[in-house]
Design an enzyme around this catalytic site. Structure first.
Site, mmCIF file in Angstrom:
data_model
loop_
_atom_site.group_PDB
_atom_site.id
_atom_site.type_symbol
_atom_site.label_atom_id
_atom_site.label_comp_id
_atom_site.label_asym_id
_atom_site.label_seq_id
_atom_site.Cartn_x
_atom_site.Cartn_y
_atom_site.Cartn_z
ATOM 1 C CD GLU A 70 -66.606 41.065 38.989
ATOM 2 O OE1 GLU A 70 -65.983 41.753 38.149
ATOM 3 O OE2 GLU A 70 -66.041 40.228 39.710
ATOM 4 C CB THR A 76 -63.098 51.800 38.639
ATOM 5 O OG1 THR A 76 -64.008 52.433 37.747
ATOM 6 C CG2 THR A 76 -62.838 52.715 39.815
ATOM 7 C CE1 TYR A 153 -64.497 39.392 34.482
ATOM 8 C CE2 TYR A 153 -65.819 41.321 34.982
ATOM 9 C CZ TYR A 153 -64.886 40.388 35.351
ATOM 10 O OH TYR A 153 -64.350 40.436 36.606
ATOM 11 C CG ASP A 171 -60.907 40.857 33.685
ATOM 12 O OD1 ASP A 171 -60.078 39.964 33.392
ATOM 13 O OD2 ASP A 171 -60.884 41.446 34.779
#
Length: 382
Positions: A70, A76, A153, A171
């Protein structure tokens, strides 16, 4: 309800939704926002069970593996993370190894992923977990939030996926999917909007499949209700419930307030070579790209003659200067527009720079991705 071919034709749904679980809504009694999300749970979970991508961190969703994946996935792409995750797990297979790793080796493992404070916070958190939690990530959303680098998150992802705790993990993907589901025109960049969405999801999420529910929303956002492209509505399990689709608002939702333009900085990168040795220098301990190594560079766009004069003023014996191309790198608040020169020296400048051979450059010293174009030049790849 589960639709058959006739139901699909009568409802105007795309043909490839036949047989997929969809929830039909009464025009006289439309769902309120919590009810709409609650109604989405069954088709979402059914879709996730059969459409979830096979990813290395999902094969064994252990707390440490979920945590590392995560953090890597922040800012990314999934495909870019896969090889990094494998190398990281091989080098640092558990929290104890992460807590003990030297920072320079850690940053080398992270090289190319960017946002290097993520890696530093991983180590800080690992040290805290070893000292205060017997080397195990706490099975508590509230305790996870106390660790460096873990926000709502990431805490929600670890808690729900690894421990089955019914807490949301919101997210950018989830913000986009739920905003479209509800036709919400609120600014998703506002923390208050994210908190309200977390509260709404927490109240209605399935208690026994919280991890799959969170991952299902994330997965839809990643491969169906995609960022920066036309959503694939005819593949979406939430087709019948999505108000943005129904109201023709997909192009305007999610809403983001315009950002201030990034500051542009011109820089000249000096690739200093003496035989097989290449010059690098370590950046300051604080600020942008803190503690990482870089090729020497100066502010402004120098001509070859200006670069030559600058180096000779430092005592360099310059044999030749060859253009090494231009490159651009975008940070969150600034852009570097770079001009590079490959400069052959008569001798190393030990008093000013660290000179290393190309193998050490590849294997030991973490060079940020901002200089990736010039790493290729040094390695003869461009």
């Amino acid at each position: 309800m589960k639709i058959d071919d006739k139901d699909g034709l009568d409802s105007g749904m795309p043909g490839n939704l036949y047989g997929r679980l969809q929830v039909m809504e009464s025009e006289k009694a439309p769902f309120d926002p919590p009810g709409r999300i609650r109604a989405a749970a069954a088709p979402l979970l059914s879709w996730y069970d059969s459409h979830a991508r096979i990813l290395p961190w999902r094969e064994r969703p252990e707390p440490y593996r979920v945590w590392i994946s995560e953090i890597m996935l922040q800012q990314t792409r999934v495909e870019a993370v896969k090889p990094y995750f494998g190398r990281f797990m091989e080098a640092l297979p558990d929290i104890g190894a992460l807590a003990q790793v030297e920072e320079e080796r850690l940053l080398k493992l992270w090289e190319g992923l960017g946002y290097y404070n993520r890696a530093r916070n991983l180590k800080k958190a690992a040290v805290t977990v070893v000292e205060n939690y017997d080397g195990r990530l706490p099975a508590s959303y509230e305790e996870l939030l106390k660790l460096p680098g873990i926000g709502s998150y990431t805490a929600g992802a670890i808690a729900s996926i690894a421990y089955g705790i019914p807490v949301p993990a919101v997210d950018g993907n989830v913000l986009r999917v739920v905003s479209r589901l509800l036709a919400s025109r609120e600014d998703i960049l506002k923390p208050s909007v994210k908190r309200r969405m977390e509260d709404c999801l927490r109240a209605v999420m399935p208690q026994k499949r919280a991890g799959a529910f969170n991952q299902g929303l994330i997965e839809i956002g990643a491969i169906v209700c995609i960022p920066g492209g036309q959503p694939r509505c005819d593949e979406c399990p939430l087709y019948s419930l999505c108000l943005a689709r129904r109201q023709g608002l997909l192009d305007s939702i999610p809403y983001r307030a315009p950002k201030k333009p990034r500051k542009v900085e011109e820089r000249t990168v000096l690739l200093l070579e003496a035989g097989d040795m290449v010059a690098i220098e370590k950046r300051a301990d604080k600020g942008l790209l803190a503690s990482l190594y870089q090729f020497p560079n100066v502010e402004g766009r120098l001509t070859p003659q200006e670069a030559d004069r600058t180096l000779k003023a430092l005592g360099a014996g310059v044999k030749d200067i060859v253009p090494a191309g231009e490159a651009k790198h975008v940070f969150s608040h600034v852009e570097w527009h770079m001009t590079g020169y490959r400069i052959l020296l008569e001798h190393v400048m030990e008093e000013r720079y660290l000179f290393v051979n190309r193998r050490e450059l590849r294997e030991k010293y973490p060079i940020p991705n901002a200089f990736s174009a010039y790493i290729k030049v040094i390695n003869g790849e461009s």
